[in-house]
Design an enzyme around this catalytic site. Structure first.
Site, short mmCIF file in Angstrom:
data_model
loop_
_atom_site.label_atom_id
_atom_site.label_comp_id
_atom_site.label_asym_id
_atom_site.label_seq_id
_atom_site.Cartn_x
_atom_site.Cartn_y
_atom_site.Cartn_z
N HIS A 8 -15.21 10.22 -7.98
CA HIS A 8 -15.85 9.19 -7.03
C HIS A 8 -16.99 8.30 -7.73
CE1 HIS A 8 -16.64 7.81 -3.13
NE2 HIS A 8 -16.28 8.69 -2.47
N ASP A 48 4.74 1.96 -3.57
CA ASP A 48 6.40 2.20 -3.66
C ASP A 48 6.52 2.22 -5.11
OD1 ASP A 48 8.89 2.32 -3.69
OD2 ASP A 48 9.17 0.08 -2.77
#
Length: 422
Positions: free
Chosen positions: A162, A382
């Protein structure tokens, strides 16, 4: 998870081209310094039918394709294969990204029917909320785990530090990686803005523990709440009035805030005054709020907490009143607010956040934290065998925390959470 999973391979993926010498030290921004020290964990699930269409039964070839394309993408996102050396520098030394390929003797459906945090954690390459490893010189900025299920389905677990990645950064990286895996290559990809954030928000000589009160402070319970699209539409109509048309996020967030307040009042002992003081925070992506606006592909923690004023709930709490308060809270993070972050007035912003956290912790005020991942395109990822069916994301916050999914849902209670798409 009762069954043990087998490690098929464990590799370190390095960039396909070495990082140039002049890029060996990546400066974190002031906003990166304020970010929590834990990791951003993401799980992408793909059905057996989709995977078989792409790879038949050879998941080893699929794994290799992911490794090769990851290596290519790391030349663009070179800090992701470096190491965090202190609070303001990533050493971009091409040490690489851990890539684990595991095999589990269970069906994917077993996990999806009744997801449990301890089960989902085993699908990740590292504990997302274990703060100690990230403070080590040997800790990685990113790690990947490809999980292969008995049915032929897969889950791709990715953890980002993070300290360099927020949700927008993670989504951009995954989509670039996926495009490369589909065969688009990196030649046609525009390199992401890497140093832009540290120039706009230069690092400061500060020490702020933004994870205090967020992780490991109390027992965590996770729940999932599902809202249909039609239910959210009706809720928006209920909250709306002339001149105020709430968004999906505002409407559902407000309902959860109201429900939590009413539950807090009901939990009071008989005879106690039924007044509950509460405050909320909402994370706000500030890329589009800057002047000029930043690209959605800009790397870093380009977000801020929006903090509400104190609300005292007595009697029936009005949905519309809370919704308007929520919009007002988020609206505070505007151009003037961002200019403060870029100037010497940043001290005032940090002190405000710290004071709010202190008051919530010390005075027993019901604090509720919200975040939304709407618009971050996780469902567009994808790799060549179709878009994934589910995305789980874990977060945490003080007291209670909820997360909204753009498509159908919302979930959680008491610190940890995940989102999915059904």
């Amino acid at each position: 998870m009762a069954e043990k999973y087998d490690i098929i391979s464990k590799d370190t993926i390095k960039p396909s081209s070495p990082t140039p010498n002049h890029l060996h030290h990546f400066k974190l921004s002031f906003l990166d310094q304020l970010a929590p020290s834990f990791r951003v964990p993401i799980l992408l699930f793909y059905s057996a039918s989709d995977v078989r269409t792409f790879a038949a039964t050879d998941l080893g070839a699929l794994s290799q394709k992911l490794k090769t394309s990851l290596s290519q993408v790391l030349t663009l996102y070179y800090p992701f294969c470096g190491r965090l050396r202190d609070s303001s520098i990533i050493e971009c030394n091409d040490e690489g990204v851990l890539f684990i390929h595991s095999k589990l003797p269970i069906e994917l459906s077993n996990i999806l029917k009744n997801p449990q945090l301890h089960t989902l954690y085993e699908l990740l390459p590292c504990p997302p909320y274990n703060l100690e490893p990230q403070q080590s010189d040997t800790s990685g900025i990113m790690a990947v785990q490809l999980n292969q299920f008995k049915c032929g389905g897969i889950a791709l677990g990715v953890c980002f530090s993070h300290k360099i990645a927020d949700a927008s950064t993670a989504a951009s990286f995954l989509n670039v990686w996926a495009a490369t895996s589909r065969g688009n290559g990196t030649n046609n990809l525009v390199p992401p803005p890497m140093e832009q954030t540290s120039l706009l928000f230069p690092p400061r000589n500060i020490s702020v523990d933004m994870t205090s009160g967020l992780v490991g402070q109390e027992k965590t319970v996770t729940k999932r709440l599902m809202f249909s699209g039609s239910s959210i539409s009706r809720l928006r109509q209920t909250v709306a009035c002339p001149g105020f048309n709430p968004s999906r996020v505002e409407a559902v967030t407000t309902l959860l805030w109201k429900s939590s307040l009413e539950a807090a009042k009901e939990s009071l002992d008989s005879g106690e005054e039924k007044i509950v003081a509460s405050a909320v925070s909402h994370t706000v992506n500030i890329r589009s709020r800057m002047v000029p606006s930043l690209s959605k592909h800009s790397v870093g923690n380009i977000w801020q907490y929006a903090l509400s004023s104190l609300v005292e709930a007595e009697g029936v709490v009005g949905l519309r009143d809370l919704a308007e308060r929520m919009r007002e809270t988020i609206g505070k993070v505007d151009g003037d607010y961002i200019k403060k972050l870029q100037s010497d007035e940043f001290v005032e912003v940090v002190q405000t956040i710290e004071e709010a956290r202190r008051v919530v912790a010390e005075k027993g005020i019901e604090g509720y934290g919200f975040t939304s991942w709407v618009g971050f395109e996780f469902y567009e990822v994808d790799f060549g065998w179709g878009k994934h069916k589910l995305c789980y994301h874990h977060c945490c916050a003080h007291k209670k925390f909820w997360n909204f999914d753009e498509h159908k849902g919302w979930r959680w209670h008491r610190s940890m959470a995940y989102l999915d798409r059904t």
